[in-house]
Motif scaffolding. Sequence first.
Motif, PDB file in Angstrom:
ATOM      1  N   ASP A 136       2.688   5.197  10.591  1.00 52.23           N
ATOM      2  CA  ASP A 136       3.586   6.629  10.825  1.00 52.23           C
ATOM      3  C   ASP A 136       4.569   6.130  11.661  1.00 52.23           C
ATOM      4  N   LEU A 137       4.609   5.221  12.410  1.00 50.71           N
ATOM      5  CA  LEU A 137       5.658   4.938  13.420  1.00 50.71           C
ATOM      6  C   LEU A 137       6.468   3.462  12.939  1.00 50.71           C
ATOM      7  N   GLU A 138       7.428   3.726  12.538  1.00 50.79           N
ATOM      8  CA  GLU A 138       8.157   2.662  11.961  1.00 50.79           C
ATOM      9  C   GLU A 138       8.431   1.545  13.192  1.00 50.79           C
ATOM     10  N   GLU A 139       8.863   2.107  14.439  1.00 55.52           N
ATOM     11  CA  GLU A 139       8.941   1.129  15.452  1.00 55.52           C
ATOM     12  C   GLU A 139       7.782   0.426  15.877  1.00 55.52           C
ATOM     13  N   LEU A 173       0.831  -1.043  -0.118  1.00 53.80           N
ATOM     14  CA  LEU A 173      -0.099   0.062   0.108  1.00 53.80           C
ATOM     15  C   LEU A 173       0.958   1.319  -0.064  1.00 53.80           C
ATOM     16  N   ARG A 174       0.335   2.153  -1.079  1.00 50.59           N
ATOM     17  CA  ARG A 174       1.371   3.212  -1.099  1.00 50.59           C
ATOM     18  C   ARG A 174       0.469   4.470  -0.429  1.00 50.59           C
ATOM     19  N   MET A 175       0.845   4.744   0.784  1.00 53.67           N
ATOM     20  CA  MET A 175      -0.110   5.621   1.420  1.00 53.67           C
ATOM     21  C   MET A 175       0.378   7.463   1.135  1.00 53.67           C
ATOM     22  N   GLY A 176      -0.373   8.094   0.843  1.00 57.99           N
ATOM     23  CA  GLY A 176      -0.419   9.397   0.446  1.00 57.99           C
ATOM     24  C   GLY A 176       0.261   9.484  -0.773  1.00 57.99           C
ATOM     25  N   GLU A 177       0.207   8.461  -1.735  1.00 55.87           N
ATOM     26  CA  GLU A 177       1.028   8.659  -2.811  1.00 55.87           C
ATOM     27  C   GLU A 177       0.009   8.499  -4.072  1.00 55.87           C
ATOM     28  N   ILE A 230      -8.741   4.145  10.092  1.00 56.35           N
ATOM     29  CA  ILE A 230      -7.813   4.196   8.600  1.00 56.35           C
ATOM     30  C   ILE A 230      -8.239   5.636   8.185  1.00 56.35           C
ATOM     31  N   ASN A 231      -7.342   6.652   7.721  1.00 54.00           N
ATOM     32  CA  ASN A 231      -7.603   7.671   7.635  1.00 54.00           C
ATOM     33  C   ASN A 231      -7.129   8.196   6.006  1.00 54.00           C
ATOM     34  N   GLY A 232      -7.850   8.855   5.333  1.00 57.19           N
ATOM     35  CA  GLY A 232      -7.514   9.253   3.941  1.00 57.19           C
ATOM     36  C   GLY A 232      -8.795  10.143   3.443  1.00 57.19           C
ATOM     37  N   TYR A 233      -8.886   9.926   1.960  1.00 53.31           N
ATOM     38  CA  TYR A 233      -9.991  10.790   1.187  1.00 53.31           C
ATOM     39  C   TYR A 233     -10.357   9.744   0.072  1.00 53.31           C
ATOM     40  N   ALA A 289     -14.126  -1.819  -4.160  1.00 52.98           N
ATOM     41  CA  ALA A 289     -15.225  -2.812  -4.857  1.00 52.98           C
ATOM     42  C   ALA A 289     -16.415  -2.083  -5.364  1.00 52.98           C
ATOM     43  N   SER A 290     -16.909  -1.069  -4.913  1.00 55.24           N
ATOM     44  CA  SER A 290     -18.000  -0.265  -5.169  1.00 55.24           C
ATOM     45  C   SER A 290     -17.649   0.682  -6.379  1.00 55.24           C
ATOM     46  N   GLY A 291     -16.442   0.695  -6.726  1.00 52.80           N
ATOM     47  CA  GLY A 291     -16.002   1.468  -7.729  1.00 52.80           C
ATOM     48  C   GLY A 291     -15.650   2.882  -7.380  1.00 52.80           C
ATOM     49  N   GLU A 292     -15.815   3.193  -6.147  1.00 58.62           N
ATOM     50  CA  GLU A 292     -15.485   4.477  -5.485  1.00 58.62           C
ATOM     51  C   GLU A 292     -13.874   4.452  -5.449  1.00 58.62           C
ATOM     52  N   ARG A 293     -13.206   5.694  -5.177  1.00 56.98           N
ATOM     53  CA  ARG A 293     -11.781   5.403  -5.195  1.00 56.98           C
ATOM     54  C   ARG A 293     -11.277   6.127  -3.756  1.00 56.98           C
ATOM     55  N   ILE A 294     -10.149   5.607  -3.210  1.00 55.40           N
ATOM     56  CA  ILE A 294      -9.720   6.031  -1.964  1.00 55.40           C
ATOM     57  C   ILE A 294      -8.219   6.386  -2.118  1.00 55.40           C
ATOM     58  N   ALA A 295      -7.740   7.325  -1.300  1.00 56.35           N
ATOM     59  CA  ALA A 295      -6.263   7.591  -1.077  1.00 56.35           C
ATOM     60  C   ALA A 295      -6.235   7.468   0.489  1.00 56.35           C
ATOM     61  N   VAL A 296      -5.347   6.556   0.784  1.00 58.37           N
ATOM     62  CA  VAL A 296      -5.105   6.151   2.468  1.00 58.37           C
ATOM     63  C   VAL A 296      -3.917   7.201   2.769  1.00 58.37           C
ATOM     64  N   SER A 297      -4.034   8.060   3.866  1.00 52.54           N
ATOM     65  CA  SER A 297      -3.055   8.763   4.685  1.00 52.54           C
ATOM     66  C   SER A 297      -2.238   7.638   5.545  1.00 52.54           C
ATOM     67  N   ASP A 298      -2.919   7.216   6.481  1.00 50.53           N
ATOM     68  CA  ASP A 298      -2.285   6.477   7.504  1.00 50.53           C
ATOM     69  C   ASP A 298      -3.254   5.394   8.051  1.00 50.53           C
TER      70      ASP A 298
END
Lengths: 264, 342
Positions: A101-104, A49-53, A161-164, A59-68
């Motif tokens: 957002d937190l690698e650790e 998953l490429r977040m923010g990119e 899950i936050n995004g647009y 499935a519904s045909g809608e589109r999303i961009a995931v931030s975190d």
Amino acid sequence: MTKWRNIGVCLRALSAGLLVLLGAVACKPDAMQSEMRLRFTFTFEGESLRMGERTYGIASGERIAVSDIRYFVSDVVLVDYAGRRVKFEEDDRNVHYVSSDLEESLTWRSSRKLPTGVYDYVEFVYGLDSARNVSHAFRNPPESLMFWPEVLGGGYHYMQINGYWGDAGETACTRPFGLHTGIGTEQGEAGSVHFSNAVKIIDTLRFFLVEDGDKTLTVNMEVAEWFRNPHEWHFSQYGGSVMQNPEAQRVLRDNAAGVFEVRE
Amino acid sequence: MGMGAAACLVLSCLCVSCGDPVETSFNPAYFDLPETAFFPTETNIPADNRLCAEGVELGRYLFYDNRIAATSDHPEGVSCSECHRQAAAFDCGADNLRFVRGGLPLPLQNLAYNTRALGWSGTAVYPATTLEDFIRLTLADSAEFALPTDSIIAHIAAIPLYPKLYEAAFGTQDITLDRTAKALAQFVRTLTSTHSKFDRYMRGEERLSDEEMQGYVLFTTEEGADCFHCHGGAGNVLFSTYMLAVNGLDESDVPYRIPSLRNIAHTAPYMHDGRFATLEEVIDRYSEHVYATPHISPLMHHADEGGVQLTPREKQCLKAFLLTLSDEDFITNPRFSNPFTK
């Protein structure tokens, strides 16, 4: 007297035998053990998953961009071929916060060594079960920032899950969304009724823990699954905020079952 | 002379004759911040700058002493307290606006619990990972203090009060930028606000009015005012996540640090640039006039509707709740006040 002397000799022999036995037990090496860690990843249709990119079609045909993405994993148990259950951590530590957002946070190493052997499956709870999901259990960030409002039942978000999102055919996703899951709330005759949405995940995976090993298993979240199985998700129906929508909470609870996969 | 004193004298002479340095006593009174119900248990206090009574006292004097940056052009001098006034929750105050590169100061409150980052823009302006570093960079910033740091240190060293205070705090009269920053950081970390009406409500010591409670419910629900994801609540009594976020104020996509809403009644004007004079203006903006910019925080779920669309009654309740975050004890606490005016 002879009789008592013989009994004494017998007792001394028995004591010596017990001592030898105790010594043998004491000298027996520890059961063979291995270190282990879990790694957390995110995919969309099998691709990382490429977040923010980039945007993705659901499935519904809608589109999303995931931030975190942030979520809790708890009560991880390894089950071996004989049905023996081994907790990944002691009860009070068997909970982990994962944040993209937190690698650790993307690696969780067990603080103890685990018995070697052949294991057949892994169990864990996505979110926090009712006993663990208590307000103020976490006093420090980042976990404390996941608190779930008291008016909605308290405790903590299981996941964010936050995004647009955007309609099918839209090139850009501009409407904010937060798929935030936790305790569900419905209005009953006697007022608000709360229900847990935590889901126990069981994933069959045969793996081995070998002596002095350092095993890594990957817990992957396939994000596309949140939106299609068994229920197709429509942002146009649920909108961008779902904490107070019991139907949406149930849809996400049902869909959670197919989202996670444990693999080597 | 008693036997004991004689023995001490002999011992002392022996030591001197052996060439050993004469030991001075350095026993600072270390302490930890008191644990407060519902507050974080972790702080950003580094191991090499534990709180001690002497360090905090030194930091307090330095914080309020405008002689440390006085020049012939500015004989009135500059101190931290010029821009961080107690009556304004250590913000600058509406009658004392101080802009640095277009931004107002942030209030200095509960910074000991901020384990994330500092400043409106975080590392973008000051690449600091600790409060000590942040203070060092502030002292070195010509936009904040008109003198170079070596001049500030020289000014401090020339004030008779300080050598003894440094010795008590650090075991030496040697005044350095590092020790100065450490002392200031110690004082700032003691600026804890934990006695607002909301805190007392949380501890079961006071009730919220119906209006305040309705405002609290609005504050912590997505279909209400939707404030809590960024600004906390019962589970995050700092009332900030300290994250950077684009807040939809205008067409800009520049992220700013989410400020704490504690003592918000005392920290007008609002937003990084002070564009709103009143809480009503802030609430109106988030209710109806949010710009849905491409990178607006996705936690602002109603941005595409222009905001959360509160009714006049809901706005009134939300404001009533926000006022419960005022901590009168904090802004009048003598321990935080100017030591030169006691």
